[in-house]
Design an enzyme around this catalytic site. Sequence first.
Site, short mmCIF file in Angstrom:
data_model
loop_
_atom_site.label_atom_id
_atom_site.label_comp_id
_atom_site.label_asym_id
_atom_site.label_seq_id
_atom_site.Cartn_x
_atom_site.Cartn_y
_atom_site.Cartn_z
N ASP A 220 0.84 -1.21 0.00
CA ASP A 220 0.00 0.00 0.00
C ASP A 220 0.87 1.26 0.00
O ASP A 220 0.54 2.25 -0.65
CB ASP A 220 -0.94 -0.01 1.22
CG ASP A 220 -1.86 -1.22 1.20
OD1 ASP A 220 -2.17 -1.71 0.09
OD2 ASP A 220 -2.26 -1.68 2.28
N HIS B 37 -5.30 -3.56 5.91
CA HIS B 37 -5.03 -3.69 4.48
C HIS B 37 -6.36 -3.93 3.75
O HIS B 37 -6.63 -4.98 3.22
CB HIS B 37 -4.05 -4.85 4.25
CG HIS B 37 -3.78 -5.14 2.81
ND1 HIS B 37 -3.23 -4.22 1.95
CD2 HIS B 37 -4.00 -6.25 2.07
CE1 HIS B 37 -3.12 -4.77 0.75
NE2 HIS B 37 -3.58 -6.00 0.79
P1 NAI Z 1 -3.54 -17.36 -7.10
O1 NAI Z 1 -4.87 -18.03 -7.20
O2 NAI Z 1 -2.85 -16.96 -8.37
O3 NAI Z 1 -2.55 -18.31 -6.30
C1 NAI Z 1 -2.87 -18.93 -5.11
C2 NAI Z 1 -2.18 -20.30 -5.10
O4 NAI Z 1 -2.39 -20.91 -3.84
C3 NAI Z 1 -2.72 -21.26 -6.16
O5 NAI Z 1 -1.69 -21.68 -7.02
C4 NAI Z 1 -3.27 -22.42 -5.33
O6 NAI Z 1 -3.11 -23.70 -5.95
C5 NAI Z 1 -2.45 -22.31 -4.06
N1 NAI Z 1 -3.04 -22.98 -2.91
C6 NAI Z 1 -4.34 -23.02 -2.53
N2 NAI Z 1 -4.46 -23.79 -1.42
C7 NAI Z 1 -3.23 -24.22 -1.10
C8 NAI Z 1 -2.72 -25.03 -0.06
N3 NAI Z 1 -3.51 -25.55 0.89
N4 NAI Z 1 -1.40 -25.27 -0.03
C9 NAI Z 1 -0.57 -24.76 -0.97
N5 NAI Z 1 -0.99 -23.99 -1.98
C10 NAI Z 1 -2.32 -23.73 -2.05
O7 NAI Z 1 -3.71 -16.10 -6.15
P2 NAI Z 1 -2.72 -14.84 -6.01
O8 NAI Z 1 -3.14 -13.77 -6.92
O9 NAI Z 1 -1.34 -15.34 -6.04
O10 NAI Z 1 -3.08 -14.34 -4.53
C11 NAI Z 1 -2.74 -15.13 -3.41
C12 NAI Z 1 -3.30 -14.51 -2.13
O11 NAI Z 1 -2.60 -13.31 -1.84
C13 NAI Z 1 -4.77 -14.12 -2.22
O12 NAI Z 1 -5.43 -14.43 -1.01
C14 NAI Z 1 -4.72 -12.63 -2.44
O13 NAI Z 1 -5.90 -11.99 -2.05
C15 NAI Z 1 -3.54 -12.26 -1.59
N6 NAI Z 1 -2.92 -10.98 -1.88
C16 NAI Z 1 -2.42 -10.27 -0.82
C17 NAI Z 1 -1.78 -9.08 -0.99
C18 NAI Z 1 -1.22 -8.34 0.19
O14 NAI Z 1 -0.75 -7.22 0.03
N7 NAI Z 1 -1.23 -8.91 1.38
C19 NAI Z 1 -1.62 -8.50 -2.34
C20 NAI Z 1 -2.14 -9.34 -3.40
C21 NAI Z 1 -2.76 -10.54 -3.16
#
Ligand code: NAI
Length: 311
Positions: free
Chosen positions: A148, A175
């Site tokens: 952010d 956040h």
């Molecule tokens: P994505 O869907 O591209 O990737 C998530 C991955 O997690 C997938 O490959 C999935 O197979 C894997 N996964 C699901 N359950 C699992 C488990 N039990 N063990 C291992 N792997 C598992 O999603 P993306 O875009 O990468 O986002 C990931 C998370 O990060 C989301 O919750 C998103 O909202 C969050 N996020 C947080 C931010 C922050 O600033 N804190 C910024 C952007 C995203």
Amino acid sequence: AKVTVVGAGNVGATCANVLAAREICSELVLLDIKEGFAEGKILDIFQTATLMDFDTKITGVTNDYSATANSDVVVITSGIPRKPGMTREELIGTNAGIVKSVATECLKYSPKAIILIVSNPMDTMTYLALKATGLPKNQLFGMGGALDTARFKCYLSKALEVNSNEVEGMVIGGHGDTTMIPLVSKATYKGIPVCECASAEVLEKVVADTMVGGATLTKLLGTSAWYAPGAAAAYVVESIVRDQKKVVASCVYLEGEYGQNDICIGVPTVIGKGGAEKVLNLNLTENEKELFAKSAAAVRATNDVLKEIGV
Ligand code: NAI
């Protein structure tokens, strides 16, 4: 140092790519539950080694936690991201179970690792993981403020028509689209308060754009963003493994700081080899204090959902 990134999706793979390409760690393990997915992402990243000139040892695994053993840092990005129109808070039902089980599993193999939570709703996921693992508050914290803040600085530099590395600023609080607090009063351009460089109207727009920074991208991309989130997570990891003591707005457990107790929320924190080593006390304006209290109340309401869904 050895770093594990759990979740080889958009954010996790981007974080792994930055960590490898910049040689922030000597060894990197990327883990995903989807068969072959982390292996594929790592193979692709490995094939950039001669192009980007790095020799970090990188491995991709499907749910094999033994490969993550003795990690110094674990980054948890596993879970679902939001789709256009969704809030981060709506992800809680799916992501709570994932984050809790992943954190527990990682700790079995790396009990001393610093754990960085990225999965959303991040403040609540951090609170949940801290309670579930019983770790000391320096050892487990969340990344949100780094992203952010980066967005805030980008919007600020654009509005002031200056280089982004000439502006300083910070975003504290939760956040979330409505909970984050870009601290305009503390933002500076070459040391000059931005309030003296731009009109109140311009700065109000910067704040509004920053707060919906993620949502704007989700609308454009059809899913949530990854370059800046992945780089922001790697930025925090770098401060840990290189013991840089960077001051980063991070989601940490508060015990009285900023008038809050029993909550994980974004505050300026010294990040070093001990993880979230120290929370710094900022002199907030009355308005900022009020916003922080409101933000904390909103984060707490999301934390309460954990009880409702029985996690
Ligand atoms: P994505 O869907 O591209 O990737 C998530 C991955 O997690 C997938 O490959 C999935 O197979 C894997 N996964 C699901 N359950 C699992 C488990 N039990 N063990 C291992 N792997 C598992 O999603 P993306 O875009 O990468 O986002 C990931 C998370 O990060 C989301 O919750 C998103 O909202 C969050 N996020 C947080 C931010 C922050 O600033 N804190 C910024 C952007 C995203």
